[in-house]
Design a protein around this motif. Sequence first.
Motif, short mmCIF file in Angstrom:
data_model
loop_
_atom_site.label_atom_id
_atom_site.label_comp_id
_atom_site.label_asym_id
_atom_site.label_seq_id
_atom_site.Cartn_x
_atom_site.Cartn_y
_atom_site.Cartn_z
N LEU B 338 0.80 -1.19 -0.06
CA LEU B 338 -0.07 -0.21 0.02
C LEU B 338 0.78 1.33 -0.05
O LEU B 338 0.44 2.40 -0.47
CB LEU B 338 -0.97 0.05 1.29
CG LEU B 338 -1.99 1.14 1.12
CD1 LEU B 338 -2.87 0.87 -0.03
CD2 LEU B 338 -2.83 1.14 2.42
N ILE B 339 1.98 1.08 0.54
CA ILE B 339 2.96 2.25 0.62
C ILE B 339 3.48 2.63 -0.87
O ILE B 339 3.60 3.68 -1.13
CB ILE B 339 4.39 2.25 1.46
CG1 ILE B 339 3.90 2.02 2.78
CG2 ILE B 339 5.39 3.18 1.27
CD1 ILE B 339 4.88 1.34 3.80
N ARG B 340 3.51 1.34 -1.77
CA ARG B 340 3.97 1.72 -2.93
C ARG B 340 2.80 2.67 -3.56
O ARG B 340 2.96 3.38 -4.64
CB ARG B 340 4.05 0.54 -3.73
CG ARG B 340 4.95 -0.58 -3.12
CD ARG B 340 6.18 -0.33 -3.50
NE ARG B 340 6.96 0.56 -2.92
CZ ARG B 340 7.42 1.09 -1.74
NH1 ARG B 340 6.85 -0.15 -0.82
NH2 ARG B 340 8.02 2.04 -1.35
N CYS B 341 1.56 2.23 -3.29
CA CYS B 341 0.38 2.91 -3.86
C CYS B 341 0.41 4.48 -3.48
O CYS B 341 0.41 5.10 -4.22
CB CYS B 341 -0.68 2.27 -3.55
SG CYS B 341 -2.49 3.14 -3.79
N ALA B 342 0.73 4.91 -2.05
CA ALA B 342 0.68 5.89 -1.65
C ALA B 342 1.62 6.72 -2.28
O ALA B 342 1.68 7.87 -2.54
CB ALA B 342 0.82 6.01 -0.07
N GLU B 343 2.97 6.15 -2.30
CA GLU B 343 4.03 6.87 -2.88
C GLU B 343 4.10 7.27 -4.23
O GLU B 343 4.28 8.53 -4.84
CB GLU B 343 5.44 6.11 -2.69
CG GLU B 343 5.94 5.85 -1.32
CD GLU B 343 6.59 7.30 -0.71
OE1 GLU B 343 6.83 8.07 -1.85
OE2 GLU B 343 6.58 7.48 0.26
N VAL B 344 3.27 6.55 -5.13
CA VAL B 344 3.01 6.54 -6.54
C VAL B 344 2.04 7.95 -6.45
O VAL B 344 2.11 8.71 -7.32
CB VAL B 344 2.38 5.56 -7.22
CG1 VAL B 344 1.46 5.83 -8.27
CG2 VAL B 344 3.36 4.64 -7.84
N ALA B 345 0.93 7.76 -5.65
CA ALA B 345 0.03 8.90 -5.69
C ALA B 345 0.59 10.23 -5.04
O ALA B 345 0.36 11.11 -5.89
CB ALA B 345 -1.26 8.59 -4.67
N MET B 346 1.53 10.05 -4.30
CA MET B 346 2.17 11.44 -3.86
C MET B 346 3.04 11.98 -5.29
O MET B 346 3.12 13.06 -5.38
CB MET B 346 3.23 11.02 -2.74
CG MET B 346 2.50 10.97 -1.52
SD MET B 346 3.49 10.04 -0.18
CE MET B 346 4.51 11.19 0.20
N GLN B 347 3.54 11.04 -6.04
CA GLN B 347 4.46 11.45 -7.21
C GLN B 347 3.30 12.28 -8.20
O GLN B 347 3.82 13.33 -8.46
CB GLN B 347 5.19 10.44 -7.68
CG GLN B 347 6.14 9.71 -7.04
CD GLN B 347 7.30 10.36 -7.11
OE1 GLN B 347 7.59 11.52 -7.96
NE2 GLN B 347 8.22 10.20 -6.19
N ILE B 348 2.22 11.68 -8.51
CA ILE B 348 1.39 12.18 -9.43
C ILE B 348 0.77 13.65 -8.66
O ILE B 348 0.60 14.59 -9.68
CB ILE B 348 0.41 11.40 -9.78
CG1 ILE B 348 1.07 10.25 -10.48
CG2 ILE B 348 -0.84 12.07 -10.59
CD1 ILE B 348 -0.05 9.10 -11.22
#
Lengths: 382, 385, 152
Positions: B338-348
């Motif tokens: 889920l951190i992978r998802c959160a980090e990607v979201a933060m990037q976008i």
Amino acid sequence: MEKVAIIGIGMTKQERRKKAETFADMVFEAVTKALEDADMTTKDIDNIVTGCNDFWDGRTISSMAVGDASGAWDKNISCVEGDGTFVAFYGMTRILSHSYGTTLVTAHSKGSESVSSLITNAMFDPIYTRPLGLDGITSAALQARRYMDKYGITEEQCAMVSVKNHRNAKNNPYSQLPMDLSLKDVLNSRMLADPIKLLDASPITDGACAVILANEKTAKRFTKHPVWIKGVGFCADAYHLGDRDLAECKSLEKAAQTAYKMAGITNPFKEIDVAEIYDAFSYQELMWSEGLGFCDKGGGGKLVEKGETEMKGSIPLNPSGGCLSAHAVIAAGLIRIAEATLQVRGGAGKRQIPGSKTALAHGVNGPCGQSHCVWILGGEDG
Amino acid sequence: MAKRVAVVGTGQTYHKSKRIDVNGVELIYEAVTQALEDAELTRDDIDLVIIGNMDHFEGINYVDMWSIDGSGGLMKPTIKLTTGGTTGSTLAIAGYQMVASGLFDKALVIGWEKNSESDTTAAINTAFDPIWDRLTFAGAIGGLAVEASAYMNDYGITERDAARVVVRDRKNAYHNPYAHLRKEVTIEEVLSSPMLCDPIKLLDMCPRSDGACAVIFASEDVAEKITEIPVWIWGTANRHLYTYINDVNFHGLQSLKNASKELYQKCGIREPLKEIDVIELYQPYSFGGLMWLESMGLCKDGEAPRLVWDGVTDMDGELPVNPSGGVIATNPIGATGLIRCAEVAMQIMDKAGEHQVPDVKIAVSTGFGGCMWSDILLYGKEKPK
Amino acid sequence: MELLTKGSGEAEQPFQYSVGRWGSKFLMELRDHEKLFGIRCPKCLKVYVPPRQVCGPCFQRMEELVELSDQGILVAFTIIRFSFIDPETGITKPVPYGYGFIKLDGCDNSFQHFINIEDESKVKIGARVQAVFNEDKKGNLMDIKYFRIIGE
């Protein structure tokens, strides 16, 4: 809500101990039966949601055991750890999302492989509650006593549930404990934790169940008798037993409200033809009847006394024999859905409630009915 | 009525090896409050709580019930998913599916783990079949080491190649305030760290961390009102391919190959290396950071070291991988996917601060775990059609 | 402020896992005859070890047991050098030891077990290995002691 139907169901016989079978064997049996029931092959299944619990299975990625057996090879798959009604809910959303046209939902457990009270003891908070040795039965006893005390429910009224459900189980070839009991038999059975006696409690069971869900287009392609999901809802109450009044089931009321609203039901007592509800203990059938709106608060005892919940009554409860007659944890809720489906289809054989158009299925997760999931199923014109 | 879905807020704890100051419920609460703050929402706004972890790490049965005070699920629909290491990404997929169904407007998805509370390898062993696999299995490290041995044998990949992946990730983690291990390392330090299971050395392997992550998924009906840059989920795919470890094909990560193919097809991606802007790869060990790029179709089998040595996957490269520092820097197992998802979201969303990759429009997050299973999700700044 | 932790004490979760029909046959043959058996899928004709009821890719019930050789090729391996607590015994594992996947002759998938690492230089992918059995057999996977390298 768009139309989603249940088009196939399959279950193993629920038994005390399936020594020859692994989890995978049970699930393979249930899945094969469900596919046959729907006249489908595994190619027609778009995705899978498995239901299992790491503690019950003694394995921390319990879903791993049933991958091949569910036909999951090279398919999208997920796993819900909770009662089968919740597993099926997720399976349903994966169709409503338009990601998939069909979902195979499976659920299994083998109570025989472990010491049940150690497993249920692990539900409780390790710092404050577990050391007291609380488990599924003792916590239920706390709730039963509170409920009986608040509303004047008697042990006899609870015993009536057990007599009814074990007798109903005689019509169900899949059920573990079909029995002819008298009230005395139940009242005199061995005390487990006051006021819960042996025959007030569900047994330890091995079993699995599989249900196939489909969108409208696919459902109509495969079957002339789809059973539609009319309404569904779930809700969780507080965790620490002391944080809520155990005699109340607010989360069930909320879950039921959501489901009834979706299904357009305003008078459940009149509009529900049959209900399969989660009677892990005899008092629970009475409590949940109230939470589901089949009678007033505290009226559960009178409801069963009047015979309203018998096969021929106004609101037959658990014609399958319920959890009191067979309780494979996790699978039990999915089996309630499967039984309700059979009722609506008119395919429940000797346990059929004639003219069932609208059926209710119910499952529970967590100690003392912390979380509930309610399903309303209906036929074409239901 | 199916809906399009976006991530509208994220939160995570500052991941550490041991959070003795909080119990699990409090840890979850930290991440939840951060996510709600990020999205400027309150608990009342949430319609559904989805939570997950890997049971045997904390020894608590029915975690969704136990955590209700901290998760915000009180008197709301609350549900638990668990699929081992892939739990985090499985949770993200569930957040998407549940909201896409149209039945919920805003879902709060939580992944967490307090790995410090148990012996991680022993607990991982209990994930495997008790009769056939468990007796000889040596946890995640043993299983992955075996995969690495086959990969090295197939293509002549070296330990030095793998070490280059660690250097990249640890450098990125230095700029991520949430990461667990924030000290940079050199290739020589990786190569001389103690050997765990040939060829995996201590610094090739992820740590185990205490941490929690929360992500809020919202339907298209409300997403744009909640946040300026909703992160749209374009598609998800997964394969939990193997039931028995004996059946694993060690030549490439089969589950990731199959899932990526499906995802790219669904989302209209033809040249992943060109079209994807950032990847948060669930990479529990260094060699995975090579082999699995190949399995994702970014380059031919055996060619990943060239990609990595050329700097293509560095922060300033063509396709940055793990700008957060990835799993090598932080690994609270139930949260990791889920951190992978959160980090990607933060990037976008342009919220990644010091580890921001400029101008991210399309990103991918993956999950790994179980019996060499994979989950993969694709996210876009633009609303999907 | 003092921060406390609570131990799980002597908590145990004992289990009696059913092995299943095919698995039971495999373990009994191992225990009584030092033989290894696989099972063949009637659809794809692949042979799997240990035998199980369902061929995953075909979703097909399998019935045909196939005797396998106790020799095969090492397809992947590692040498475990860090010690961890074995959840089966509660005892810390003595290290180093070898662990690998063997493609037994006649079989299509591989079989994981311990690899003897007396001579580490011989332990290579592609090496020929053979099962070594324990004297005292109990009907579980540990009736095989390890696989030893017998050739290049």
